[in-house]
Design a protein around this motif. Structure first.
Motif, PDB file in Angstrom:
ATOM      1  N   ILE A   1       0.584  -1.074   0.224  1.00 56.11           N
ATOM      2  CA  ILE A   1       0.009   0.114  -0.012  1.00 56.11           C
ATOM      3  C   ILE A   1       1.038   1.130   0.035  1.00 56.11           C
ATOM      4  O   ILE A   1       2.142   1.470   0.834  1.00 56.11           O
ATOM      5  CB  ILE A   1      -0.573  -0.095   1.244  1.00 56.11           C
ATOM      6  N   GLU A   2       1.064   1.828  -0.995  1.00 52.50           N
ATOM      7  CA  GLU A   2       1.765   3.373  -1.106  1.00 52.50           C
ATOM      8  C   GLU A   2       0.880   4.266  -0.518  1.00 52.50           C
ATOM      9  O   GLU A   2      -0.262   5.024  -1.236  1.00 52.50           O
ATOM     10  CB  GLU A   2       2.060   3.043  -2.837  1.00 52.50           C
ATOM     11  N   ILE A   3       1.499   5.195   0.385  1.00 49.01           N
ATOM     12  CA  ILE A   3       0.404   6.252   0.842  1.00 49.01           C
ATOM     13  C   ILE A   3       1.426   6.950   1.088  1.00 49.01           C
ATOM     14  O   ILE A   3       2.622   7.395   0.957  1.00 49.01           O
ATOM     15  CB  ILE A   3       0.663   6.212   2.550  1.00 49.01           C
ATOM     16  N   GLU A   4       0.904   8.185  -0.304  1.00 52.25           N
ATOM     17  CA  GLU A   4       1.422   9.341   0.025  1.00 52.25           C
ATOM     18  C   GLU A   4       1.573  10.241   1.085  1.00 52.25           C
ATOM     19  O   GLU A   4       1.094  10.228   1.849  1.00 52.25           O
ATOM     20  CB  GLU A   4       1.103  10.213  -1.504  1.00 52.25           C
ATOM     21  N   ASP A   5       2.154  11.659   0.478  1.00 55.54           N
ATOM     22  CA  ASP A   5       2.571  12.556   2.191  1.00 55.54           C
ATOM     23  C   ASP A   5       1.317  12.725   2.758  1.00 55.54           C
ATOM     24  O   ASP A   5       0.873  12.983   3.674  1.00 55.54           O
ATOM     25  CB  ASP A   5       3.560  13.318   1.321  1.00 55.54           C
ATOM     26  N   THR A   6       0.244  13.613   1.636  1.00 55.02           N
ATOM     27  CA  THR A   6      -0.280  14.214   2.346  1.00 55.02           C
ATOM     28  C   THR A   6      -1.859  12.902   2.207  1.00 55.02           C
ATOM     29  O   THR A   6      -3.074  13.039   2.809  1.00 55.02           O
ATOM     30  CB  THR A   6      -1.404  14.495   0.607  1.00 55.02           C
ATOM     31  N   GLN A   7      -1.772  12.127   2.461  1.00 48.21           N
ATOM     32  CA  GLN A   7      -2.543  10.925   2.284  1.00 48.21           C
ATOM     33  C   GLN A   7      -2.281  10.567   4.124  1.00 48.21           C
ATOM     34  O   GLN A   7      -3.045   9.442   4.757  1.00 48.21           O
ATOM     35  CB  GLN A   7      -2.522   9.603   1.502  1.00 48.21           C
TER      36      GLN A   7
END
Length: 311
Positions: free
Chosen positions: A194-200
């Motif tokens: 699961i790739e979680i971006e900085d804004t997420q």
């Protein structure tokens, strides 16, 4: 046992009077106790005198915050067995807490009502007043919800302020639900990693806290900081970020316990973490949540926006 006090708060036209009336009409809640109803706000809807009589309720209007100085005198006059306070949210709950009250008045529950149609507008323009009751409430009810109501984002916004409250959404057709949905999550929870971006990060933090099973056994890849706390278990650190939950004065750390086999990352360092998620008791939150098992830790640059925001 003391006299239970129920506080019902919310902005004007949020449905407080209707909600209190339903409480009084509910035979499961109203069992003939002498009830003192303190109304701190005059709305469009009024209480039915017959309902008040049938439920053994005395209504007293308090027009100004200074009128709360009457609490002790009202208690002596009516000798209530239960107190209901329809509270004016613009007075702020601290004013109510500071008011002198009889020693046997015991806070039983705080219920916050929100009109889903004006939630975003009021939160944007009157955030301090809007968030006051939400942060303190045991139960939060969004009413007048339609199919267009963005329940999951509203739920996450509120949970950022108060992660222990029960939250429900009352729909215009009379049905009610908890607003839980994964269909609008900004990342793919079914992906191998699961790739979680900085804004997420904020979304991940709140969703994992509320739905630990959704992440149990999954692998995440996300950027954050390595924090240390006192009395940490060996080979553990707190992986998280700083977040603003309400206003500038409410900046604090959020995160999860992370276990490592090797060397701990430097304190406060920004890292890119690949970790396996395990659902279980979270000692940081003293409730069920998740624990991270580090698989790979790499140095990272700070994100463009270091603070996490929830709205």
């Amino acid at each position: 046992m003391g006299v239970p006090v129920y506080i019902i708060t919310g902005f004007l036209d949020s449905g407080k009077t209707k909600f209190v009336s339903e409480m009084l009409a509910d035979e499961g809640f109203s069992e003939g106790e002498r009830t003192l109803l303190l109304c701190c706000e005059e709305g469009e809807e009024e209480y039915d005198p017959e309902l008040l009589k049938k439920s053994n309720t005395v209504l007293v209007n308090l027009d100004e915050p200074d009128d709360m100085a009457r609490f002790v005198a009202l208690d002596k006059e009516y000798r209530p067995e239960r107190i209901l306070i329809e509270y004016n949210s613009t007075w702020l709950l601290e004013t109510l807490y500071d008011a002198k009250k009889p020693e046997d008045w015991d806070l039983a529950q705080i219920i916050a009502l929100v009109d889903a149609n004006t939630f975003e507008l009021y939160l944007k323009n009157m955030r301090n007043f809007m968030s006051d009751g939400l942060r303190e409430a045991d139960l939060i009810i969004f009413n007048r919800c339609t199919p267009e109501t963005t329940k999951s984002p509203y739920r996450r916004t509120v949970l950022a302020m108060n992660n222990t409250a029960r939250i429900f959404f009352e729909n215009t057709d009379g049905s009610m639900d908890d607003g839980v949905s994964d269909e609008d999550l900004p990342y793919d929870v079914s992906a191998p990693i699961i790739e979680i971006e900085d804004t997420q990060f904020g979304t991940f933090y709140l969703d994992a806290l509320e739905h630990a099973d959704r992440y149990d056994g999954k692998t995440i890849h996300v950027k954050g900081r390595a924090f240390r706390m006192r009395n940490m278990p060996k080979k553990c650190f707190v992986f998280g970020r700083h977040a603003m939950t309400c206003c500038v004065d409410d900046i604090g750390g959020i995160g999860y316990l992370c276990k490592v086999d090797g060397e701990l990352p430097k304190e406060n360092a920004w890292i890119m973490l690949t970790a396996k998620v395990e659902a279980g008791f979270s000692p940081l939150h003293n409730r069920d949540g998740i624990i991270l098992i580090a698989r790979e830790i790499a140095p990272a640059k700070p994100p463009k926006e270091e603070l996490v925001f929830f709205n």
